[in-house]
Every structure is written in C-alpha cells, then in structure tokens.
Design a protein around this motif. Structure first.
Motif, PDB file in Angstrom:
ATOM      1  N   VAL A   2       0.827  -1.217   0.000  1.00  0.00           N
ATOM      2  CA  VAL A   2       0.000   0.000   0.000  1.00  0.00           C
ATOM      3  C   VAL A   2       0.860   1.266   0.000  1.00  0.00           C
ATOM      4  N   PRO A   3       1.792   1.441   0.957  1.00  0.00           N
ATOM      5  CA  PRO A   3       2.640   2.643   0.891  1.00  0.00           C
ATOM      6  C   PRO A   3       3.496   2.694  -0.369  1.00  0.00           C
ATOM      7  N   GLN A   4       3.924   1.531  -0.826  1.00  0.00           N
ATOM      8  CA  GLN A   4       4.780   1.475  -2.009  1.00  0.00           C
ATOM      9  C   GLN A   4       4.079   2.025  -3.239  1.00  0.00           C
ATOM     10  N   ILE A   5       2.842   1.615  -3.482  1.00  0.00           N
ATOM     11  CA  ILE A   5       2.108   2.080  -4.656  1.00  0.00           C
ATOM     12  C   ILE A   5       1.771   3.562  -4.541  1.00  0.00           C
ATOM     13  N   LEU A   6       1.365   4.001  -3.342  1.00  0.00           N
ATOM     14  CA  LEU A   6       1.065   5.422  -3.146  1.00  0.00           C
ATOM     15  C   LEU A   6       2.305   6.287  -3.354  1.00  0.00           C
ATOM     16  N   LEU A   7       3.426   5.868  -2.777  1.00  0.00           N
ATOM     17  CA  LEU A   7       4.659   6.636  -2.914  1.00  0.00           C
ATOM     18  C   LEU A   7       5.177   6.597  -4.350  1.00  0.00           C
ATOM     19  N   ALA A   8       5.062   5.438  -5.013  1.00  0.00           N
ATOM     20  CA  ALA A   8       5.506   5.335  -6.408  1.00  0.00           C
ATOM     21  C   ALA A   8       4.681   6.244  -7.306  1.00  0.00           C
ATOM     22  N   THR A   9       3.368   6.331  -7.050  1.00  0.00           N
ATOM     23  CA  THR A   9       2.518   7.226  -7.841  1.00  0.00           C
ATOM     24  C   THR A   9       2.900   8.680  -7.626  1.00  0.00           C
ATOM     25  N   VAL A  13       6.599  -8.532  16.903  1.00  0.00           N
ATOM     26  CA  VAL A  13       6.055  -9.004  15.626  1.00  0.00           C
ATOM     27  C   VAL A  13       5.821  -7.851  14.659  1.00  0.00           C
ATOM     28  N   LEU A  14       5.059  -6.856  15.082  1.00  0.00           N
ATOM     29  CA  LEU A  14       4.721  -5.743  14.193  1.00  0.00           C
ATOM     30  C   LEU A  14       5.960  -4.945  13.800  1.00  0.00           C
ATOM     31  N   ALA A  15       6.889  -4.766  14.746  1.00  0.00           N
ATOM     32  CA  ALA A  15       8.118  -4.032  14.441  1.00  0.00           C
ATOM     33  C   ALA A  15       8.944  -4.753  13.382  1.00  0.00           C
ATOM     34  N   SER A  16       9.036  -6.072  13.484  1.00  0.00           N
ATOM     35  CA  SER A  16       9.793  -6.830  12.480  1.00  0.00           C
ATOM     36  C   SER A  16       9.130  -6.752  11.118  1.00  0.00           C
ATOM     37  N   HIS A  17       7.801  -6.767  11.094  1.00  0.00           N
ATOM     38  CA  HIS A  17       7.092  -6.653   9.818  1.00  0.00           C
ATOM     39  C   HIS A  17       7.322  -5.278   9.195  1.00  0.00           C
ATOM     40  N   PHE A  18       7.324  -4.239  10.024  1.00  0.00           N
ATOM     41  CA  PHE A  18       7.571  -2.886   9.527  1.00  0.00           C
ATOM     42  C   PHE A  18       8.981  -2.776   8.952  1.00  0.00           C
ATOM     43  N   ALA A  19       9.962  -3.373   9.639  1.00  0.00           N
ATOM     44  CA  ALA A  19      11.346  -3.316   9.169  1.00  0.00           C
ATOM     45  C   ALA A  19      11.497  -4.024   7.824  1.00  0.00           C
ATOM     46  N   ILE A  20      10.899  -5.199   7.699  1.00  0.00           N
ATOM     47  CA  ILE A  20      10.997  -5.944   6.439  1.00  0.00           C
ATOM     48  C   ILE A  20      10.246  -5.212   5.328  1.00  0.00           C
ATOM     49  N   ALA A  21       9.092  -4.629   5.648  1.00  0.00           N
ATOM     50  CA  ALA A  21       8.344  -3.858   4.649  1.00  0.00           C
ATOM     51  C   ALA A  21       9.158  -2.664   4.166  1.00  0.00           C
ATOM     52  N   THR A  22       9.934  -2.059   5.064  1.00  0.00           N
ATOM     53  CA  THR A  22      10.798  -0.945   4.673  1.00  0.00           C
ATOM     54  C   THR A  22      11.841  -1.399   3.659  1.00  0.00           C
ATOM     55  N   MET A  23      12.390  -2.587   3.855  1.00  0.00           N
ATOM     56  CA  MET A  23      13.351  -3.145   2.908  1.00  0.00           C
ATOM     57  C   MET A  23      12.705  -3.360   1.545  1.00  0.00           C
ATOM     58  N   VAL A  24      11.496  -3.897   1.544  1.00  0.00           N
ATOM     59  CA  VAL A  24      10.794  -4.151   0.284  1.00  0.00           C
ATOM     60  C   VAL A  24      10.503  -2.838  -0.439  1.00  0.00           C
ATOM     61  N   ASN A  25      10.023  -1.849   0.307  1.00  0.00           N
ATOM     62  CA  ASN A  25       9.711  -0.552  -0.302  1.00  0.00           C
ATOM     63  C   ASN A  25      10.965   0.128  -0.845  1.00  0.00           C
ATOM     64  N   PHE A  26      12.076  -0.028  -0.153  1.00  0.00           N
ATOM     65  CA  PHE A  26      13.329   0.567  -0.612  1.00  0.00           C
ATOM     66  C   PHE A  26      13.704   0.041  -1.995  1.00  0.00           C
ATOM     67  N   ARG A  27      13.499  -1.246  -2.223  1.00  0.00           N
ATOM     68  CA  ARG A  27      13.911  -1.845  -3.489  1.00  0.00           C
ATOM     69  C   ARG A  27      12.919  -1.592  -4.619  1.00  0.00           C
ATOM     70  N   TRP A  28      11.623  -1.624  -4.343  1.00  0.00           N
ATOM     71  CA  TRP A  28      10.634  -1.700  -5.416  1.00  0.00           C
ATOM     72  C   TRP A  28       9.887  -0.407  -5.701  1.00  0.00           C
ATOM     73  N   THR A  29       9.972   0.579  -4.830  1.00  0.00           N
ATOM     74  CA  THR A  29       9.220   1.813  -5.067  1.00  0.00           C
ATOM     75  C   THR A  29       9.678   2.512  -6.339  1.00  0.00           C
ATOM     76  N   GLY A  30      10.974   2.657  -6.519  1.00  0.00           N
ATOM     77  CA  GLY A  30      11.495   3.331  -7.705  1.00  0.00           C
ATOM     78  C   GLY A  30      11.163   2.589  -8.991  1.00  0.00           C
ATOM     79  N   TYR A  31      11.205   1.273  -8.947  1.00  0.00           N
ATOM     80  CA  TYR A  31      10.858   0.478 -10.133  1.00  0.00           C
ATOM     81  C   TYR A  31       9.422   0.725 -10.557  1.00  0.00           C
ATOM     82  N   ASN A  32       8.497   0.671  -9.613  1.00  0.00           N
ATOM     83  CA  ASN A  32       7.087   0.933  -9.931  1.00  0.00           C
ATOM     84  C   ASN A  32       6.866   2.381 -10.352  1.00  0.00           C
ATOM     85  N   ALA A  33       7.643   3.295  -9.766  1.00  0.00           N
ATOM     86  CA  ALA A  33       7.511   4.713 -10.139  1.00  0.00           C
ATOM     87  C   ALA A  33       7.871   4.925 -11.604  1.00  0.00           C
ATOM     88  N   LEU A  34       8.896   4.257 -12.088  1.00  0.00           N
ATOM     89  CA  LEU A  34       9.283   4.423 -13.493  1.00  0.00           C
ATOM     90  C   LEU A  34       8.240   3.831 -14.432  1.00  0.00           C
TER      91      LEU A  34
END
Length: 319
Positions: free
Chosen positions: A100-107, A171-192
């Motif tokens: 969700v944050p990834q698509i919003l930020l990429a847009t 649990v939630l903190a670890s999920h947030f950390a991993i989601a941050t890693m995913v967003n770091f890699r894929w946000t720019g790709y979707n933005a292009l």
C-alpha cells in the motif's frame, strides 16, 4: 508452339506455388514466431506446475525419487499446522505494510518526475538505483540498521528520548522493518513504470482541464489516474504477486534465516522452503506451494475488481 505452351504452364504452376506459399506464410508465420515462447513456457512453466500438483498428493521418497498416492493428506497436514497460519498472518501483514505505501509513494514520485525538472534524467535514473542493489546486500544492510541494541534507527530514537525498539522480537516491528526493505527496493521500479504511462498521456488533456479551471490535484484525479488505469492495474497485480511471494528480505533479516525465534516474520515461502529443503518433505512443500498459488489467484482477482471499480476511465474509449 508446344514448347511455348509448356513454358507457360510451368510458369503458371510456379506462380500458383508462390501464391500458396505466400498465403501459408501470412497465416502460419505469426504462430511460428511465437511458438518458441509457448514451448519454453510449457517446459519450464506448465510442466512444473502440473508436476508439483502430482507430488502434493503423494508421500514422496526423496531417496528413491518415487512416492505413493495419499490424496489430500498433505494439504490436511499443512492446514492443521500452526506454523502455516502464523506464516500466512505474517505474509499478509508484511504485504499490506509494503504494497500500500509502495504504490502510493511510487505514484507520487512518478507524478513529480513527470514535471519539467532540471537534470530529469539523473532523477529518473536515481530512483532505480535501489532496485539494482542485490536483495542479499539490502537484507544485510537493513538488518544492521534495524539491530535491536546498536542499530542506527534505535540510536536516532534514543536521541529524542524514545526507548529502543526490539525489531527482531516484536512481531509488528519486524514486519515494519521488512516492509521498509521491500519498499526501498521496489518503489522506484514501480515509479518508473507509472512515469512511462503518465508521459504517454496527451498534453492537450491537461491544457483543456487547466482552461476549464481545474487545479493540479483535480487534473491528477480526473486526467492522470483514469489515463494510467491499465498500468496502475498492472502495478497493483505485480505488487500483490510479489508481496505474497516475499522471501529474500525476511530470509536475510537475521543470521539464522528461520523467521525469528517464535516465527515472528516467517512467511509462506520461507515455511515452504523449510519443509522442502529442511525436512525434505517434498509432498508437503508442494501442497504449500499450491495453497499459496490459490491464495495469490484469489487476492489478485480481488485487487483487479477493486482497482477497476475505483479507478474508472473517463476517456472517450474507456469502459
């Protein structure tokens, strides 16, 4: 005279053969050109799917590479396993925190890059740099940044008087950390990808909307979003598929790679990997793979329906 007639008949036959070959070429050549893809897809795509379905219904012997048919017993074992449901919870939690944050930020980034910026090529290339970084490197770097005691993020929190967060325990903190890693890699790709769709929009539409008095936000909502609807659907579907298949980031989040001491960030793909290569239970691992496949299909269809409903096309040819 007879020789001339024979030559004429021969030429006529040759012309007929050329015409037949020409008609055959027009009809058959497209199939010949696309055949290699479908042949390779059948070998490396369809066959493994079917083969996995067969193994999922067998008690597979990894030594003899044979198995006995047991029906849906592997599926029942998976569904009765607590770890499966924990992994399913973790997978959806990480997926929602990343997609969700990834698509919003990429847009948003794509909309900013669509403007006339100085050194626009530099900025457009810059957003793709994180995607080039190897997932293992990203996992190692972010696992250090999110270290429980001496991590950089906890040091920043300490500067403002906030207690350190146990990223590898909560649990939630670890999920947030991993989601941050995913967003770091894929946000720019979707933005292009979204930027390419935005640049294909005729500028006349924006000029007409501006003449009608539409502001920047109104133009984005009424012109940009409807025009990039097919691309947005593509990005959402690929993000859904990739998010539910996440493996590299949670695997590299700690040195053990088991999803945490209490499976805090164990995902479905990690659960399947542990069963297949840890327990050498290929039948049960194949059942997990098919359950994940069905989950992805269902949620991809749900995302498709939701996207089509809320991102409606206002173009003359839209439906």
């Amino acid at each position: 005279m007879a020789t001339t007639d024979l030559h004429t008949v021969t030429e006529t036959k040759r012309d007929l053969r050329r015409q037949r070959l020409g008609r055959w070429d027009v009809k058959a050549s497209p199939y010949v050109y696309i055949a290699p893809f479908f042949i390779l897809f059948a070998i490396f795509g369809i066959f493994p799917i079917v083969y996995t379905a067969v193994i999922s219904m067998m008690d597979w012997d990894t030594i003899r590479n044979t198995g006995s048919f047991i029906g849906f017993e592997n599926f029942a074992d998976v569904l009765n396993d607590r770890k499966f449901w924990v992994a399913l919870r973790n997978t959806f939690s990480i997926f929602l925190l990343s997609a969700v944050p990834q698509i919003l930020l990429a847009t948003f980034i794509a909309a900013m890059l669509d403007h006339q910026l100085r050194a626009k090529t530099f900025w457009r290339m810059g957003v793709l740099v994180p995607f080039v970084v190897m997932p293992v490197a990203v996992g190692i770097i972010f696992s250090k940044l999110f270290a429980d005691e001496s991590g950089l993020f906890n040091q920043w929190l300490g500067m403002v008087g906030i207690e350190p967060i146990r990223w590898h325990v909560n649990v939630l903190a670890s999920h947030f950390a991993i989601a941050t890693m995913v967003n770091f890699r894929w946000t720019g790709y979707n933005a292009l990808i979204l930027l390419a769709a935005m640049q294909a929009i005729p500028r006349d539409l924006y000029e007409a909307a501006a003449i009608d008095g539409a502001g920047a936000v109104r133009r984005f909502v009424s012109v940009t979003l409807p025009q990039i609807r097919p691309t947005m659907i593509f990005v959402i579907l690929t993000s859904t598929i990739g998010g539910l298949q996440i493996f590299d980031e949670p695997r590299m989040f700690d040195s053990a790679g088991n999803g945490g001491a209490d499976q805090q960030w164990l995902t479905i793909t990690m659960y399947m990997y542990n069963i297949g290569w840890g327990d050498l239970n290929f039948g049960k691992a194949s059942a997990v793979a098919w359950l994940l496949f069905l989950i992805i299909v269902v949620f991809s269809l749900i995302n498709l329906l939701i996207t089509r409903k809320f991102i409606k096309s206002d173009s003359p040819g839209g439906k």
